[in-house]
Structures are given as structure tokens and as C-alpha cells.
Design a protein around this motif. Structure first.
Motif, PDB file in Angstrom:
ATOM      1  N   VAL A   1      10.887 -20.380  27.575  1.00 17.77           N
ATOM      2  CA  VAL A   1      10.066 -19.643  26.617  1.00 17.77           C
ATOM      3  C   VAL A   1      10.019 -18.190  27.062  1.00 17.77           C
ATOM      4  CG1 VAL A   1       7.751 -19.331  25.634  1.00 17.77           C
ATOM      5  CG2 VAL A   1       8.639 -21.641  26.024  1.00 17.77           C
ATOM      6  N   GLY A   2      10.388 -17.294  26.168  1.00 15.46           N
ATOM      7  CA  GLY A   2      10.257 -15.869  26.429  1.00 15.46           C
ATOM      8  C   GLY A   2       8.966 -15.382  25.803  1.00 15.46           C
ATOM      9  N   GLY A   3       8.354 -14.407  26.385  1.00 16.54           N
ATOM     10  CA  GLY A   3       7.086 -13.918  25.860  1.00 16.54           C
ATOM     11  C   GLY A   3       5.941 -14.760  26.367  1.00 16.54           C
ATOM     12  N   VAL A   4       4.977 -14.993  25.508  1.00 21.08           N
ATOM     13  CA  VAL A   4       3.743 -15.665  25.918  1.00 21.08           C
ATOM     14  C   VAL A   4       3.638 -17.027  25.250  1.00 21.08           C
ATOM     15  CG1 VAL A   4       1.222 -15.483  25.893  1.00 21.08           C
ATOM     16  CG2 VAL A   4       2.599 -13.439  26.235  1.00 21.08           C
ATOM     17  N   LEU A   5       3.120 -17.986  25.984  1.00 21.46           N
ATOM     18  CA  LEU A   5       2.821 -19.315  25.464  1.00 21.46           C
ATOM     19  C   LEU A   5       1.309 -19.421  25.333  1.00 21.46           C
ATOM     20  CD1 LEU A   5       3.367 -22.275  24.750  1.00 21.46           C
ATOM     21  CD2 LEU A   5       3.537 -22.733  27.206  1.00 21.46           C
ATOM     22  N   TYR A   6       0.814 -19.451  24.092  1.00 23.79           N
ATOM     23  CA  TYR A   6      -0.613 -19.592  23.825  1.00 23.79           C
ATOM     24  C   TYR A   6      -0.897 -21.018  23.389  1.00 23.79           C
ATOM     25  CZ  TYR A   6      -1.229 -14.495  23.516  1.00 23.79           C
ATOM     26  OH  TYR A   6      -1.285 -13.152  23.773  1.00 23.79           O
ATOM     27  N   ILE A   7      -1.886 -21.640  24.024  1.00 19.22           N
ATOM     28  CA  ILE A   7      -2.365 -22.958  23.596  1.00 19.22           C
ATOM     29  C   ILE A   7      -3.861 -22.799  23.428  1.00 19.22           C
ATOM     30  CG2 ILE A   7      -2.554 -25.393  24.183  1.00 19.22           C
ATOM     31  CD1 ILE A   7      -0.169 -24.934  26.103  1.00 19.22           C
TER      32      ILE A   7
ATOM     33  N   SER B   1      15.102 -23.568  23.263  1.00 20.55           N
ATOM     34  CA  SER B   1      14.670 -22.312  23.853  1.00 20.55           C
ATOM     35  C   SER B   1      13.952 -21.495  22.778  1.00 20.55           C
ATOM     36  CB  SER B   1      15.890 -21.540  24.359  1.00 20.55           C
ATOM     37  OG  SER B   1      15.514 -20.302  24.909  1.00 20.55           O
ATOM     38  N   VAL B   2      12.927 -20.754  23.196  1.00 20.70           N
ATOM     39  CA  VAL B   2      12.193 -19.875  22.291  1.00 20.70           C
ATOM     40  C   VAL B   2      12.172 -18.497  22.940  1.00 20.70           C
ATOM     41  CG1 VAL B   2      10.050 -19.492  21.033  1.00 20.70           C
ATOM     42  CG2 VAL B   2      10.756 -21.828  21.569  1.00 20.70           C
ATOM     43  N   THR B   3      12.649 -17.481  22.219  1.00 22.32           N
ATOM     44  CA  THR B   3      12.811 -16.167  22.836  1.00 22.32           C
ATOM     45  C   THR B   3      11.600 -15.250  22.742  1.00 22.32           C
ATOM     46  OG1 THR B   3      13.848 -15.314  20.826  1.00 22.32           O
ATOM     47  CG2 THR B   3      15.315 -16.175  22.526  1.00 22.32           C
ATOM     48  N   ASN B   4      10.750 -15.414  21.716  1.00 28.08           N
ATOM     49  CA  ASN B   4       9.650 -14.474  21.515  1.00 28.08           C
ATOM     50  C   ASN B   4       8.284 -15.123  21.403  1.00 28.08           C
ATOM     51  OD1 ASN B   4      11.196 -12.066  21.535  1.00 28.08           O
ATOM     52  ND2 ASN B   4      11.866 -12.487  19.458  1.00 28.08           N
ATOM     53  N   GLY B   5       8.011 -16.090  22.208  1.00 24.01           N
ATOM     54  CA  GLY B   5       6.674 -16.646  22.290  1.00 24.01           C
ATOM     55  C   GLY B   5       6.398 -17.867  21.440  1.00 24.01           C
ATOM     56  N   VAL B   6       5.392 -18.609  21.897  1.00 26.57           N
ATOM     57  CA  VAL B   6       4.951 -19.833  21.237  1.00 26.57           C
ATOM     58  C   VAL B   6       3.436 -19.801  21.139  1.00 26.57           C
ATOM     59  CG1 VAL B   6       4.823 -22.354  21.386  1.00 26.57           C
ATOM     60  CG2 VAL B   6       6.889 -21.168  22.177  1.00 26.57           C
ATOM     61  N   THR B   7       2.920 -20.124  19.951  1.00 30.17           N
ATOM     62  CA  THR B   7       1.482 -20.291  19.753  1.00 30.17           C
ATOM     63  C   THR B   7       1.259 -21.692  19.218  1.00 30.17           C
ATOM     64  OG1 THR B   7       1.136 -17.955  19.256  1.00 30.17           O
ATOM     65  CG2 THR B   7      -0.561 -19.481  18.509  1.00 30.17           C
ATOM     66  N   ILE B   8       0.372 -22.426  19.873  1.00 28.45           N
ATOM     67  CA  ILE B   8       0.017 -23.783  19.445  1.00 28.45           C
ATOM     68  C   ILE B   8      -1.476 -23.787  19.221  1.00 28.45           C
ATOM     69  CG2 ILE B   8       0.005 -26.223  20.076  1.00 28.45           C
ATOM     70  CD1 ILE B   8       2.361 -25.491  22.041  1.00 28.45           C
ATOM     71  N   SER B   9      -1.885 -23.905  17.958  1.00 29.40           N
ATOM     72  CA  SER B   9      -3.298 -23.823  17.613  1.00 29.40           C
ATOM     73  C   SER B   9      -3.540 -24.595  16.321  1.00 29.40           C
ATOM     74  CB  SER B   9      -3.707 -22.359  17.431  1.00 29.40           C
ATOM     75  OG  SER B   9      -5.055 -22.262  17.044  1.00 29.40           O
ATOM     76  N   GLY B  10      -4.089 -25.799  16.434  1.00 32.43           N
ATOM     77  CA  GLY B  10      -4.314 -26.586  15.224  1.00 32.43           C
ATOM     78  C   GLY B  10      -5.332 -27.675  15.433  1.00 32.43           C
ATOM     79  N   LEU B  11      -6.176 -27.863  14.448  1.00 32.62           N
ATOM     80  CA  LEU B  11      -7.264 -28.833  14.548  1.00 32.62           C
ATOM     81  C   LEU B  11      -6.779 -30.268  14.618  1.00 32.62           C
ATOM     82  CD1 LEU B  11      -9.800 -27.242  12.033  1.00 32.62           C
ATOM     83  CD2 LEU B  11      -9.729 -27.031  14.527  1.00 32.62           C
ATOM     84  N   ASP B  12      -5.569 -30.566  14.093  1.00 33.31           N
ATOM     85  CA  ASP B  12      -5.092 -31.948  14.095  1.00 33.31           C
ATOM     86  C   ASP B  12      -3.968 -32.204  15.099  1.00 33.31           C
ATOM     87  OD1 ASP B  12      -2.999 -30.625  12.771  1.00 33.31           O
ATOM     88  OD2 ASP B  12      -2.612 -32.330  11.440  1.00 33.31           O
ATOM     89  N   ILE B  13      -3.662 -31.242  15.951  1.00 28.24           N
ATOM     90  CA  ILE B  13      -2.581 -31.431  16.933  1.00 28.24           C
ATOM     91  C   ILE B  13      -3.074 -32.355  18.041  1.00 28.24           C
ATOM     92  CG2 ILE B  13      -1.059 -30.317  18.608  1.00 28.24           C
ATOM     93  CD1 ILE B  13      -1.088 -27.830  16.779  1.00 28.24           C
ATOM     94  N   THR B  14      -2.411 -33.531  18.143  1.00 27.35           N
ATOM     95  CA  THR B  14      -2.827 -34.535  19.121  1.00 27.35           C
ATOM     96  C   THR B  14      -1.874 -34.659  20.295  1.00 27.35           C
ATOM     97  OG1 THR B  14      -1.685 -36.268  17.876  1.00 27.35           O
ATOM     98  CG2 THR B  14      -4.029 -35.922  17.398  1.00 27.35           C
ATOM     99  N   ASN B  15      -0.591 -34.290  20.099  1.00 28.52           N
ATOM    100  CA  ASN B  15       0.363 -34.380  21.208  1.00 28.52           C
ATOM    101  C   ASN B  15       1.492 -33.387  21.003  1.00 28.52           C
ATOM    102  OD1 ASN B  15       3.028 -35.763  20.299  1.00 28.52           O
ATOM    103  ND2 ASN B  15       1.405 -36.919  19.272  1.00 28.52           N
ATOM    104  N   LEU B  16       2.159 -33.063  22.091  1.00 30.31           N
ATOM    105  CA  LEU B  16       3.243 -32.086  22.077  1.00 30.31           C
ATOM    106  C   LEU B  16       4.574 -32.727  22.450  1.00 30.31           C
ATOM    107  CD1 LEU B  16       1.378 -29.114  23.814  1.00 30.31           C
ATOM    108  CD2 LEU B  16       1.544 -29.642  21.362  1.00 30.31           C
ATOM    109  N   ALA B  17       4.677 -34.035  22.298  1.00 34.33           N
ATOM    110  CA  ALA B  17       5.871 -34.773  22.695  1.00 34.33           C
ATOM    111  C   ALA B  17       7.144 -34.224  22.047  1.00 34.33           C
ATOM    112  CB  ALA B  17       5.706 -36.252  22.378  1.00 34.33           C
ATOM    113  N   ALA B  18       7.059 -33.769  20.820  1.00 32.63           N
ATOM    114  CA  ALA B  18       8.237 -33.259  20.115  1.00 32.63           C
ATOM    115  C   ALA B  18       8.776 -31.960  20.715  1.00 32.63           C
ATOM    116  CB  ALA B  18       7.913 -33.044  18.636  1.00 32.63           C
ATOM    117  N   LEU B  19       8.013 -31.341  21.584  1.00 32.57           N
ATOM    118  CA  LEU B  19       8.445 -30.082  22.216  1.00 32.57           C
ATOM    119  C   LEU B  19       9.144 -30.319  23.551  1.00 32.57           C
ATOM    120  CD1 LEU B  19       5.254 -27.926  21.497  1.00 32.57           C
ATOM    121  CD2 LEU B  19       7.268 -28.292  20.043  1.00 32.57           C
ATOM    122  N   SER B  20       9.396 -31.563  23.900  1.00 33.38           N
ATOM    123  CA  SER B  20       9.938 -31.889  25.222  1.00 33.38           C
ATOM    124  C   SER B  20      11.352 -31.355  25.462  1.00 33.38           C
ATOM    125  CB  SER B  20       9.910 -33.398  25.445  1.00 33.38           C
ATOM    126  OG  SER B  20      10.747 -34.042  24.500  1.00 33.38           O
ATOM    127  N   ASP B  21      12.084 -30.981  24.418  1.00 32.40           N
ATOM    128  CA  ASP B  21      13.431 -30.428  24.605  1.00 32.40           C
ATOM    129  C   ASP B  21      13.426 -28.939  24.925  1.00 32.40           C
ATOM    130  OD1 ASP B  21      14.640 -32.874  24.167  1.00 32.40           O
ATOM    131  OD2 ASP B  21      14.925 -32.520  22.022  1.00 32.40           O
TER     132      ASP B  21
END
Length: 97
Positions: free
Chosen positions: A72-78, A48-68
Motif C-alpha cells: 500500500v502506498g500512501g496512507v491506510l485509514y481504518i 497493490s494499491v499505490t495511493n492509499g486505502v480508506t476503510i470506513s463503513g457501518l456494515d463492514i464485518t471482515n476484510l478477508a477479501a483484501l488478503s491478496d
């Protein structure tokens, strides 16, 4: 999903990985996540994330590790992820807190 927004294409500079955690029985709760590399994504161990998630990276190829992550509280930015082709790893999010 209340309080959960997915915004694509915005620009955020100076992002840092912020993992402030507290243990809740068997679940790890993070206060916020700002992920700027695949290595940072792969290192996340939150349910669980209480105050938002930002995902922004030139080499990010997958988000599999976030499957648990289930909430999400706040805003999820991709944003600004030119080699990210799907967000399948976020499929476990069932609520905004």
C-alpha cells in the motif's frame, strides 16, 4: 512498513469506491481504494494499491477479501467500522510503496 500508517477513529465523509486499475502481468494494481460497505470490500481484486486505502463503513464485518493486497502506498485509514472486530485480511501487506 515505510509510508504506511494505520489511523483508527478519524472521521472521513463522502467516501467512494475508487478502483483505477492497470494490469501488471498477473497482478492488478489499484491507484486508490475508498471502501464504505462490505460489498465494496468483497469486490476488491487488487494486489497493490499505490495511493492509499480508506476503510470506513457501518456494515463492514471482515476484510478477508483484501488478503491478496501485498503493498500500500500512501496512507491506510481504518475508521468508523463499529462491527469490524479484526484486520486479519490485511496480513498480506508486507510493504508500503
Amino acid at each position: 512498513m515505510r509510508n504506511l500508517e494505520i489511523l483508527l477513529g478519524a472521521v472521513i465523509s463522502g467516501a467512494l469506491l475508487t478502483l483505477s486499475t492497470a494490469t501488471n502481468a498477473s497482478a492488478q494494481v489499484c491507484t486508490s481504494l475508498s471502501l464504505t460497505s462490505q460489498a465494496q470490500v468483497d469486490a476488491v481484486s487488487c494486489s497493490s494499491v499505490t495511493n492509499g486505502v480508506t476503510i470506513s463503513g457501518l456494515d463492514i464485518t471482515n476484510l478477508a477479501a483484501l488478503s491478496d493486497i501485498t503493498s500500500v502506498g500512501g496512507v491506510l485509514y481504518i475508521q468508523d467500522n463499529p462491527v469490524l472486530t479484526n484486520v486479519d485480511g490485511l496480513g498480506g501487506i508486507t510493504s508500503g510503496v
